[in-house]
Design a protein around this motif. Structure first.
Motif, PDB file in Angstrom:
ATOM      1  N   LEU A 112       2.643   9.502  11.169  1.00 38.27           N
ATOM      2  CA  LEU A 112       2.911   8.420  10.357  1.00 38.27           C
ATOM      3  C   LEU A 112       4.453   8.259  10.491  1.00 38.27           C
ATOM      4  N   PRO A 113       4.893   6.966  10.168  1.00 32.83           N
ATOM      5  CA  PRO A 113       6.310   6.558   9.908  1.00 32.83           C
ATOM      6  C   PRO A 113       6.909   7.561   8.757  1.00 32.83           C
ATOM      7  N   LYS A 114       7.994   8.222   9.224  1.00 34.66           N
ATOM      8  CA  LYS A 114       8.837   9.082   8.123  1.00 34.66           C
ATOM      9  C   LYS A 114      10.343   8.870   8.094  1.00 34.66           C
ATOM     10  N   LYS A 115      10.641   8.960   6.884  1.00 33.87           N
ATOM     11  CA  LYS A 115      12.116   8.322   6.757  1.00 33.87           C
ATOM     12  C   LYS A 115      13.115   9.407   7.332  1.00 33.87           C
ATOM     13  N   VAL A 116      14.158   9.113   8.305  1.00 30.69           N
ATOM     14  CA  VAL A 116      15.097   9.951   8.696  1.00 30.69           C
ATOM     15  C   VAL A 116      16.247  10.229   7.588  1.00 30.69           C
ATOM     16  N   ALA A 117      16.211  11.327   6.928  1.00 29.20           N
ATOM     17  CA  ALA A 117      16.676  11.668   5.889  1.00 29.20           C
ATOM     18  C   ALA A 117      18.285  11.616   6.151  1.00 29.20           C
ATOM     19  N   ALA A 118      18.741  12.043   7.284  1.00 27.39           N
ATOM     20  CA  ALA A 118      20.346  12.118   7.555  1.00 27.39           C
ATOM     21  C   ALA A 118      20.917  10.728   7.458  1.00 27.39           C
ATOM     22  N   MET A 119      19.974   9.615   7.646  1.00 26.22           N
ATOM     23  CA  MET A 119      20.489   8.321   7.518  1.00 26.22           C
ATOM     24  C   MET A 119      20.279   7.502   6.458  1.00 26.22           C
ATOM     25  N   GLU A 120      19.816   8.230   5.461  1.00 30.43           N
ATOM     26  CA  GLU A 120      19.304   7.521   4.214  1.00 30.43           C
ATOM     27  C   GLU A 120      20.328   6.595   3.429  1.00 30.43           C
ATOM     28  N   SER A 121      21.877   7.253   3.602  1.00 37.27           N
ATOM     29  CA  SER A 121      22.952   6.485   2.764  1.00 37.27           C
ATOM     30  C   SER A 121      23.684   5.523   3.856  1.00 37.27           C
ATOM     31  N   LYS A 122      23.147   5.085   5.029  1.00 30.56           N
ATOM     32  CA  LYS A 122      23.704   4.458   5.777  1.00 30.56           C
ATOM     33  C   LYS A 122      23.168   3.056   6.110  1.00 30.56           C
ATOM     34  N   ARG A 123      23.870   2.085   6.359  1.00 32.65           N
ATOM     35  CA  ARG A 123      23.492   0.694   6.349  1.00 32.65           C
ATOM     36  C   ARG A 123      23.347   0.406   8.217  1.00 32.65           C
ATOM     37  N   ILE A 124      22.072   0.521   8.294  1.00 33.69           N
ATOM     38  CA  ILE A 124      21.616   0.191   9.698  1.00 33.69           C
ATOM     39  C   ILE A 124      21.793  -0.998  10.161  1.00 33.69           C
ATOM     40  N   SER A 146      17.267   8.948  21.093  1.00 32.78           N
ATOM     41  CA  SER A 146      17.301   7.611  20.145  1.00 32.78           C
ATOM     42  C   SER A 146      18.986   7.520  19.801  1.00 32.78           C
ATOM     43  N   LEU A 147      19.360   6.298  19.409  1.00 28.90           N
ATOM     44  CA  LEU A 147      20.500   5.710  18.986  1.00 28.90           C
ATOM     45  C   LEU A 147      20.456   4.803  17.630  1.00 28.90           C
ATOM     46  N   VAL A 148      21.408   5.182  17.083  1.00 29.67           N
ATOM     47  CA  VAL A 148      21.379   4.201  15.784  1.00 29.67           C
ATOM     48  C   VAL A 148      22.882   3.704  15.513  1.00 29.67           C
ATOM     49  N   LEU A 149      23.033   2.649  15.491  1.00 33.18           N
ATOM     50  CA  LEU A 149      24.451   2.039  14.891  1.00 33.18           C
ATOM     51  C   LEU A 149      24.385   1.801  13.360  1.00 33.18           C
ATOM     52  N   ALA A 150      25.182   2.643  12.711  1.00 33.71           N
ATOM     53  CA  ALA A 150      25.006   2.505  11.229  1.00 33.71           C
ATOM     54  C   ALA A 150      26.350   2.634  10.732  1.00 33.71           C
ATOM     55  N   ASP A 151      26.644   1.621   9.773  1.00 36.82           N
ATOM     56  CA  ASP A 151      28.062   1.706   9.001  1.00 36.82           C
ATOM     57  C   ASP A 151      29.234   1.707  10.233  1.00 36.82           C
ATOM     58  N   GLY A 152      28.965   0.752  11.325  1.00 35.54           N
ATOM     59  CA  GLY A 152      29.999   0.841  12.307  1.00 35.54           C
ATOM     60  C   GLY A 152      30.251   1.933  13.236  1.00 35.54           C
ATOM     61  N   GLU A 153      29.253   3.106  13.116  1.00 38.30           N
ATOM     62  CA  GLU A 153      29.512   4.133  13.912  1.00 38.30           C
ATOM     63  C   GLU A 153      28.131   4.319  14.594  1.00 38.30           C
ATOM     64  N   LEU A 154      28.271   4.949  15.709  1.00 37.38           N
ATOM     65  CA  LEU A 154      27.212   5.545  16.640  1.00 37.38           C
ATOM     66  C   LEU A 154      26.503   6.722  16.238  1.00 37.38           C
ATOM     67  N   PHE A 155      25.310   6.902  16.267  1.00 31.52           N
ATOM     68  CA  PHE A 155      24.614   8.250  15.890  1.00 31.52           C
ATOM     69  C   PHE A 155      23.838   8.419  17.285  1.00 31.52           C
ATOM     70  N   SER A 156      23.460   9.736  17.511  1.00 32.07           N
ATOM     71  CA  SER A 156      22.314   9.804  18.727  1.00 32.07           C
ATOM     72  C   SER A 156      21.701  10.920  18.481  1.00 32.07           C
ATOM     73  N   PHE A 157      20.475  11.123  18.866  1.00 30.94           N
ATOM     74  CA  PHE A 157      19.643  12.337  18.661  1.00 30.94           C
ATOM     75  C   PHE A 157      18.615  12.449  19.715  1.00 30.94           C
ATOM     76  N   GLY A 158      18.094  13.555  19.995  1.00 31.31           N
ATOM     77  CA  GLY A 158      17.083  13.975  20.989  1.00 31.31           C
ATOM     78  C   GLY A 158      17.560  14.444  22.095  1.00 31.31           C
TER      79      GLY A 158
END
Length: 186
Positions: A108-120, A130-142
């Protein structure tokens, strides 16, 4: 096959306005009227339903039914979704591609806690990263055996980690291929 797919999307299950879609290895995600639908191979929960059953027709992801779906990305056997500003992930997690701090699958979909305070701003999913651009910064994982995370090593990242190379740069676009990533920045 293309006409068959087109006719499936005209089924009553999706008699809505399709806003965007994403295709993974063997599954697809569709945003229709702000709701999330999935279809295809249900392996390791990549469709976001309680079970891992395959879906030949679009099926609404009930776990996110009361949220406005904004973005989707489909990886090998995992999915990323932005709903009401929050990042969710589900499916195969054996390389940390879900960002939950472990190597477990998530049906089931689960919120990614580490990105909770970021603007995606954007999301992308490769085969097992996976890649996420948040608050103008690039995050990656996997997975990172081919350097696809951009951290200069081949270590698994089980939680989103900022890619330091892009500090001070304006990132315009992110994209993830099977085992590589592309970032357009100034």
């Amino acid at each position: 096959p293309i006409t068959e797919t087109a006719s499936l999307l005209k089924q009553p299950a999706l008699s809505k306005t399709i806003m965007t879609a994403a295709a993974g290895n063997s599954h697809s995600l569709v945003i229709a009227d702000g709701e999330l639908f999935s279809m295809g191979y249900g392996y390791d929960g990549c469709l976001g339903h309680e079970d891992e059953a395959d879906q030949s027709l679009p099926k609404k992801v009930e776990a996110l039914k009361n949220q406005r779906i904004e973005m989707v990305a489909a990886g090998g056997y995992h999915s990323l979704v932005v709903a009401d500003g929050s990042l969710y992930s589900f499916g195969q997690g054996n390389k940390g591609q879900l960002g939950h701090g472990n190597l477990e699958k998530q049906n089931l979909p689960k919120k990614v806690a580490a990105m909770e305070s970021k603007r995606i701003e954007a999301i992308a999913a490769g085969y097992d990263h996976s890649l996420v651009l948040a608050d103008g910064e690039l995050f990656s994982f996997g997975a990172s055996e081919y350097g696809q995370l951009g951290h200069g090593d081949a270590k698994l990242q089980v939680v989103p980690k900022k890619v330091a190379f892009f500090d001070g740069k304006c990132i315009e676009l992110i994209s993830a291929g099977g085992f590589h990533s592309i970032v357009l920045a100034n």
